[in-house]
Design a protein around this motif. Structure first.
Motif, short mmCIF file in Angstrom:
data_model
loop_
_atom_site.label_atom_id
_atom_site.label_comp_id
_atom_site.label_asym_id
_atom_site.label_seq_id
_atom_site.Cartn_x
_atom_site.Cartn_y
_atom_site.Cartn_z
N TRP A 311 -7.37 -6.61 9.68
CA TRP A 311 -5.94 -6.54 9.31
C TRP A 311 -5.08 -6.27 10.55
O TRP A 311 -4.00 -6.84 10.72
N GLU A 315 -2.20 -8.68 12.03
CA GLU A 315 -0.82 -8.22 12.20
C GLU A 315 -0.32 -8.53 13.61
O GLU A 315 0.79 -9.01 13.82
N MET B 1 -4.84 3.28 11.20
CA MET B 1 -5.39 2.06 10.63
C MET B 1 -5.04 1.91 9.16
O MET B 1 -4.65 0.88 8.69
N ARG B 4 -1.52 0.83 8.68
CA ARG B 4 -1.35 -0.59 9.01
C ARG B 4 -1.80 -1.46 7.84
O ARG B 4 -1.14 -2.40 7.45
N THR B 5 -2.93 -1.09 7.27
CA THR B 5 -3.46 -1.86 6.15
C THR B 5 -2.47 -1.89 5.00
O THR B 5 -2.18 -2.93 4.43
N LYS B 7 0.73 -1.43 5.03
CA LYS B 7 1.93 -2.19 5.36
C LYS B 7 1.66 -3.70 5.24
O LYS B 7 2.45 -4.43 4.67
N GLN B 8 0.51 -4.08 5.74
CA GLN B 8 0.18 -5.50 5.72
C GLN B 8 0.13 -6.04 4.29
O GLN B 8 0.63 -7.10 3.99
N LYS B 9 -0.45 -5.24 3.42
CA LYS B 9 -0.61 -5.72 2.05
C LYS B 9 0.73 -5.85 1.34
O LYS B 9 0.90 -6.66 0.47
#
Lengths: 497, 65
Positions: A311, A315, B1, B4-5, B7-9
């Motif tokens: 991920w 990004e 981490m 970040r995960t 946010k990405q989703k």
């Protein structure tokens, strides 16, 4: 600065003869000769520029290593620009050089079809009911592995140490979507039953972080410095860590994501955030964990799962697309790769079975688990290992991968076309077209030159040191309008294609 | 981490921009795949090598690159 990610795939196939001489070297020779004799005049490979013992770290091991390739074995160049040969007791096809992941999948599928055609031609040669069978996998389940290598053009100005540091996290974690799956474990010092099922065919065989070896103590990053093009300007990153994929989407993602990460490394996009504490244990740890839950150690002491690292890479790649564009990997294909990269990570995170039509290890695991449950078998039952092997069987009527509903990218007719036609976008076009049109005047070929014999004059070597010259745009008219090889060479004049 | 995960989703704003190939509807294809798997398991014994043990034992390759 990122340069176009010219790339290609080399696949070593498993080979078996039933009811006949099972010597793998003679079987591989028979397979390839059967194809070459049935389809074209054989053009020999030219070893003039092969330097597999050159190390990217700046030294040469020629005195230590015996010659990597035995020149007496079959070695042919095909009109689609590919090389088809016997290497280490396996038949191997190297695809022609291409410029995008989409092209790579197409010529990889063409290679599959060339192997299938070869098996049919070989059946006509074999006698007494013997059968020659080819497998597109990377392990025999008994500790013997053979590779599926990728090659990427990278800028010589990019320090090699930077490539090693920042490509390693991707190589360790990308197996969550491009692992081909394996029943059991082959890691030295462990029992086959220690791991019921793992993501990768190859992870058990990696013992070093960086190195020149490809057959023993295999390194995650291989340092072979043999660019097959202008060595002042380019490197060829020789990637030995991947699995051969049956899934077209898995091949597409493997090449596509790696191309993007390499372009980002050339453009110096990475700090130390993804560096791993111990890459060799980590690559096994990720492979041995189909739950995708176990975190691996980062160099700064944090822990992250392979999914979290992927991920993070995605990004960064999204940001890179915004700031730099994806010209280096083809804008349209690059954008599609990013979209599919996100989809596959989302699927793996929520329910891996939801990406069983893209990811080989998931597709194979469903088959293995379904069969095991239906018949009440133990995890190490021979039937499950047989399913594992037969997933990769190249016979259409026996191949399990062809029956599990994998999504496709390449139209069958396009794969057929690519068996005999080169890509238009690289020097493979010049190689393939010349081999097709002037087979009697070409005496030898390799990645970066063609050698012509046009009668009275001495042999003429046409160098092709630029992978992006000799494309259809550059030379299609020239080749079309030349009735003879002699005329073509005159028209080329002192210029390289 | 973990941040970040997360946010990405939440921001898959470009997930629909598939350029060359239609993306599969993952959930629908999941149903289809389950049905196909059952069918395949019904007929797999006709495709599998008849003696799994012999087949697996005799599949021995020389190490390569």
């Amino acid at each position: 600065m990122a340069i176009p990610k010219v790339c290609g795939i080399e696949t070593e196939y498993g080979i078996v003869v039933r009811g006949g001489d099972n010597n793998p070297v003679s079987a591989s020779s028979l397979l390839i000769n059967a194809y070459v004799n049935a389809t074209s005049r054989k053009i020999g490979w030219d070893f003039e520029d092969e330097t597999p013992a050159n190390d990217a770290r700046g030294f040469n091991l020629d005195d230590i290593f015996p010659p990597e390739i035995e020149t007496s074995l079959v070695n042919a160049v095909l009109p689609n620009g590919a090389r088809y040969y016997v290497d280490h007791a396996h038949p191997e096809i190297s695809t022609p050089e291409v410029t995008t992941a989409a092209e790579a999948v197409r010529w990889d599928r063409a290679a599959d079809e060339i192997v299938r055609a070869s098996m049919r031609y070989a059946a006509e040669v074999l006698k007494n009911g013997a059968e020659l069978i080819v497998y597109k996998n990377n392990s025999d389940g008994k500790g013997n592995s053979y590779g599926c290598h990728e090659n990427y053009l990278v800028n010589r100005e990019t320090p090699f140490g930077r490539i090693v540091s920042h490509i390693t996290p991707h190589f360790v974690t990308r197996q969550i979507f491009c692992g081909a799956g394996k029943v059991g474990c082959e890691q030295t010092g462990r029992q086959p039953g220690d791991v019921a099922y793992q993501l990768s065919q190859r992870a058990d065989f990696f013992e070093e972080e960086v190195g020149l070896e490809t057959t023993l103590k295999r390194p995650i990053v291989n340092t072979r410095d043999e660019p097959h093009c202008d060595p002042q300007k380019y490197r060829r990153l020789h990637v030995i860590v991947g699995d051969a994929n049956m899934s077209e989407v898995a091949t597409y993602l493997k090449i596509g994501t790696t191309s993007i990460v390499l372009a980002m490394i050339e453009d110096d996009q990475f700090s130390d955030e993804f560096l791993l504490g111990s890459p060799v244990p980590a690559i096994r740890q990720v492979s041995h964990d189909p739950s995708l839950q176990r975190a691996i150690l980062l160099r700064d002491g944090r822990r992250a799962t392979a999914l979290e690292i992927q991920w993070g890479l995605l990004e960064k790649a999204r940001k890179y697309e915004q700031t730099h564009g994806l010209m280096a990997v083809g804008e349209a294909v690059g954008a599609d790769v990013l979209s599919r990269w996100e989809q596959v990570l989302s699927g793996l995170e929520s329910d891996p079975d939801s990406v069983a039509d893209w990811v080989d290890w998931v597709a194979k695991r469903r088959l293995v688990d379904g069969y095991r449950q239906r018949h009440g078998l133990a995890h190490d039952a021979a039937e499950l290992k047989a399913i594992d092997l037969q997933y990769h069987d190249m016979r259409v009527d026996r191949c399990l991968a062809l029956r599990v509903g994998l999504d496709t990218i390449v139209e069958p007719a396009d794969a057929q076309w690519a068996m005999t036609n080169p890509p238009t976008t690289t020097r493979a076009y010049f190689r393939g077209r010349c081999l097709d049109k002037f087979p009697n005047e070409i005496v030898a070929a390799n990645w970066d030159s063609l050698v012509f014999d046009i009668g009275s004059d001495p042999l003429k070597r046409v160098p092709m040191m630029e992978p992006l010259r000799g494309t259809a745009e550059h030379v299609a008219n020239l080749i079309d309008e030349s009735a003879t090889a002699s005329e073509l060479l005159d028209r080329l004049g002192a210029q390289h294609p | 981490m973990a941040e970040r995960t997360q946010k990405q989703k939440q921001t898959p704003e470009r997930a629909d921009q598939v350029v060359e190939h239609a993306a599969p509807a993952v959930n629908e294809s999941g149903e289809k795949l389950r049905a196909e798997l059952d069918d395949l398991l019904d007929e797999i014994d006709e495709v599998l090598e008849t003696n799994a043990e012999d087949f697996v034992k005799s599949y021995v390759q020389k190490g390569g690159q």
